[in-house]
Write a protein that holds these residues in place. Structure first.
Motif, PDB file in Angstrom:
ATOM      1  N   VAL B 100       0.853  -1.196   0.000  1.00  0.00           N
ATOM      2  CA  VAL B 100       0.000   0.000   0.000  1.00  0.00           C
ATOM      3  C   VAL B 100       0.885   1.242   0.000  1.00  0.00           C
ATOM      4  CG1 VAL B 100      -1.799   1.280   1.225  1.00  0.00           C
ATOM      5  CG2 VAL B 100      -1.792  -1.221   1.281  1.00  0.00           C
ATOM      6  N   SER B 101       0.581   2.173  -0.910  1.00  0.00           N
ATOM      7  CA  SER B 101       1.361   3.398  -1.032  1.00  0.00           C
ATOM      8  C   SER B 101       0.530   4.623  -0.649  1.00  0.00           C
ATOM      9  CB  SER B 101       1.853   3.553  -2.478  1.00  0.00           C
ATOM     10  OG  SER B 101       2.504   4.797  -2.632  1.00  0.00           O
ATOM     11  N   THR B 124       1.772   6.684  -6.691  1.00  0.00           N
ATOM     12  CA  THR B 124       1.317   5.285  -6.652  1.00  0.00           C
ATOM     13  C   THR B 124       1.845   4.512  -7.866  1.00  0.00           C
ATOM     14  OG1 THR B 124      -0.699   6.045  -5.541  1.00  0.00           O
ATOM     15  CG2 THR B 124      -0.704   3.794  -6.387  1.00  0.00           C
ATOM     16  N   ALA B 125       1.814   5.151  -9.038  1.00  0.00           N
ATOM     17  CA  ALA B 125       2.331   4.504 -10.251  1.00  0.00           C
ATOM     18  C   ALA B 125       3.832   4.252 -10.118  1.00  0.00           C
ATOM     19  CB  ALA B 125       2.037   5.362 -11.479  1.00  0.00           C
ATOM     20  N   VAL B 137      -0.232  -3.597  -5.941  1.00  0.00           N
ATOM     21  CA  VAL B 137      -0.061  -2.298  -5.271  1.00  0.00           C
ATOM     22  C   VAL B 137      -1.401  -1.590  -5.199  1.00  0.00           C
ATOM     23  CG1 VAL B 137       0.994  -0.001  -5.506  1.00  0.00           C
ATOM     24  CG2 VAL B 137       2.357  -2.066  -5.970  1.00  0.00           C
ATOM     25  N   VAL B 138      -1.704  -1.044  -4.035  1.00  0.00           N
ATOM     26  CA  VAL B 138      -2.906  -0.229  -3.826  1.00  0.00           C
ATOM     27  C   VAL B 138      -2.462   1.133  -3.324  1.00  0.00           C
ATOM     28  CG1 VAL B 138      -5.011   0.039  -2.440  1.00  0.00           C
ATOM     29  CG2 VAL B 138      -4.390  -2.220  -3.339  1.00  0.00           C
ATOM     30  N   GLY B 139      -2.944   2.205  -3.945  1.00  0.00           N
ATOM     31  CA  GLY B 139      -2.721   3.546  -3.412  1.00  0.00           C
ATOM     32  C   GLY B 139      -3.821   3.844  -2.403  1.00  0.00           C
ATOM     33  N   GLY B 140      -3.445   4.328  -1.233  1.00  0.00           N
ATOM     34  CA  GLY B 140      -4.483   4.603  -0.237  1.00  0.00           C
ATOM     35  C   GLY B 140      -3.955   5.331   0.973  1.00  0.00           C
ATOM     36  N   VAL B 173      -7.611  -4.023   1.429  1.00  0.00           N
ATOM     37  CA  VAL B 173      -7.318  -2.694   1.982  1.00  0.00           C
ATOM     38  C   VAL B 173      -8.615  -1.976   2.380  1.00  0.00           C
ATOM     39  CG1 VAL B 173      -6.126  -0.501   1.600  1.00  0.00           C
ATOM     40  CG2 VAL B 173      -5.195  -2.601   0.618  1.00  0.00           C
ATOM     41  N   ALA B 174      -9.685  -2.211   1.625  1.00  0.00           N
ATOM     42  CA  ALA B 174     -10.983  -1.635   2.016  1.00  0.00           C
ATOM     43  C   ALA B 174     -11.423  -2.196   3.367  1.00  0.00           C
ATOM     44  CB  ALA B 174     -12.030  -1.920   0.943  1.00  0.00           C
ATOM     45  N   ALA B 175     -11.204  -3.489   3.579  1.00  0.00           N
ATOM     46  CA  ALA B 175     -11.582  -4.100   4.862  1.00  0.00           C
ATOM     47  C   ALA B 175     -10.726  -3.542   6.002  1.00  0.00           C
ATOM     48  CB  ALA B 175     -11.447  -5.618   4.777  1.00  0.00           C
ATOM     49  N   LEU B 176      -9.439  -3.343   5.732  1.00  0.00           N
ATOM     50  CA  LEU B 176      -8.568  -2.742   6.754  1.00  0.00           C
ATOM     51  C   LEU B 176      -9.024  -1.317   7.088  1.00  0.00           C
ATOM     52  CD1 LEU B 176      -4.948  -3.800   5.706  1.00  0.00           C
ATOM     53  CD2 LEU B 176      -6.298  -4.618   7.656  1.00  0.00           C
ATOM     54  N   THR B 177      -9.493  -0.596   6.086  1.00  0.00           N
ATOM     55  CA  THR B 177      -9.989   0.768   6.301  1.00  0.00           C
ATOM     56  C   THR B 177     -11.253   0.741   7.157  1.00  0.00           C
ATOM     57  OG1 THR B 177      -9.115   1.365   4.137  1.00  0.00           O
ATOM     58  CG2 THR B 177     -10.704   2.888   5.127  1.00  0.00           C
ATOM     59  N   ASP B 178     -12.171  -0.130   6.763  1.00  0.00           N
ATOM     60  CA  ASP B 178     -13.433  -0.293   7.497  1.00  0.00           C
ATOM     61  C   ASP B 178     -13.202  -0.681   8.949  1.00  0.00           C
ATOM     62  OD1 ASP B 178     -15.889   0.271   6.379  1.00  0.00           O
ATOM     63  OD2 ASP B 178     -15.895  -1.529   5.126  1.00  0.00           O
ATOM     64  N   ALA B 179     -12.092  -1.367   9.215  1.00  0.00           N
ATOM     65  CA  ALA B 179     -11.813  -1.843  10.574  1.00  0.00           C
ATOM     66  C   ALA B 179     -11.521  -0.695  11.534  1.00  0.00           C
ATOM     67  CB  ALA B 179     -10.641  -2.825  10.555  1.00  0.00           C
ATOM     68  N   ILE B 180     -11.202   0.470  10.990  1.00  0.00           N
ATOM     69  CA  ILE B 180     -10.953   1.637  11.850  1.00  0.00           C
ATOM     70  C   ILE B 180     -12.242   2.451  11.940  1.00  0.00           C
ATOM     71  CG2 ILE B 180      -9.652   3.795  12.099  1.00  0.00           C
ATOM     72  CD1 ILE B 180      -7.295   2.417  10.705  1.00  0.00           C
TER      73      ILE B 180
END
Lengths: 222, 222
Positions: B100-101, B124-125, B137-140, B173-180
């Motif tokens: 994740v970047s 990110t690129a 790779v996910v930018g976030g 990464v969406a799930a990790l975000t939702d976890a907060i």
């Protein structure tokens, strides 16, 4: 205050015209390249407002005539018409009139929408370059959800970002923003900061494209 | 899930480490170029969490060792260290690990902060260009208000924008975000759309600079 909306027949122009007539008692004049089209739209907006108990007269004029009598001129035209439009009204702009630029240049590819930054640095800078020197330019209203703005049944809750160098002009446009229920003006600094403001518009379009349930997206900073 | 936060001694790294340990039960490992520094910060975070009744072990390791055992690696380093950092851990990245970047390249002038778009098109690129091909790779997490994130007393209410091409990695990464608590993940499309996401960071800084009462600003799209 008399507000001329050039490109007042387009979606952002329509929303601003209806909202300023509905929420405030500003005098609205719709500008277009053809006066017939301006008059037709002005009548439509009057009818829409009248159906909600607001009886006002909205003028429809060719762009230069709309500009000549206005305190504030909103250049609500697509980015590729912006320079032509401002040049066509330059002689009608009087010193102290405020010119507002909501245009954003964008390009589309397979991934989505992208900010198409002009050589001038931003579309607002481009507008400022071709506007007479005694007419202050404010960049603003780039990031409004146009459909919600034009639908008077919808409560708005969005921020409006303003850039400009002239404090009086910024104050005027901030007050016009405040006059619409649910819009909050925020300052983003001088026109050199306009690219970061304008870049938000393609992002809003991409978010609506990639997330179910997000349509006609506005933005809040908190 | 085991999350390595490279640059976990910096402000965004600190906030993510504390929040994931506090709101979820993810295993956190702090990475740094020097293991001493990583261990010191890991102990600080453990103490902070313990004072709130959360007793966890947080590892502190050199970046390659932190990377080797992680399911997700957050490259929470400044943009100018990003390529070096990813190259230094490339051999420790195993297929299927998600990188994740959150980095954004910026420059400052008299007007404010500006997006400094790298030749690759976005930071990110750039990260994707130097990451092994079998590591998605996910930018976030570009646009988080770092101070509020790291202060566990503060309720968050912010959106997190994600870009990437790999659906499974985006979902992780969406799930990790939702976890907060208080963070909402939104997808902004493929990495070709990252520049519009990264451009938001200098805008947030400019808004904090030019508007009283806005500090450490987050963003909501609605």
């Amino acid at each position: 205050m008399r507000i001329a909306i050039l490109g007042g027949t387009g979606d952002i122009g329509e929303g601003l015209a209806l909202r300023w007539a509905f929420h405030a008692d500003h005098e609205i004049v719709i500008g277009s390249r053809e006066s017939d089209r301006a008059v037709t739209k002005a009548r439509e907006y009057e009818t829409e407002l009248s159906s909600r108990g607001v009886d006002v007269t909205i003028d429809g004029l060719e762009n230069p005539d709309a500009t000549a009598t206005a305190d504030v001129v909103i250049a609500a035209v697509p980015a590729y018409h912006l320079v032509d439009t401002i040049e066509s009204v330059a002689e009608s702009l009087t010193a102290g009139t405020v010119l507002v630029s909501p245009a954003v240049g964008m390009r589309h590819d397979e991934a989505g929408m992208h900010y198409n930054r002009p050589g001038a640095g931003s579309v607002t800078a481009l507008a400022a370059d071709v506007t007479p020197e005694d007419v202050p330019v404010v960049g603003g209203f780039h990031n409004l959800a146009a459909g919600r703005l034009a639908n008077l049944d919808v409560d708005l809750s969005m921020d409006v970002l303003l850039v400009g160098e002239d404090d009086d002009a910024l104050e005027t446009v901030a007050a016009l923003t405040d006059a619409i229920d649910g819009l909050r003006p925020l300052e983003a600094g001088p026109i050199d900061n306009a690219a970061e403001v304008e870049s938000l518009t393609p992002l809003l379009i991409n978010l609506a494209e990639y997330n179910e349930g997000l349509h006609d997206v506005g933005v809040r900073f908190e």
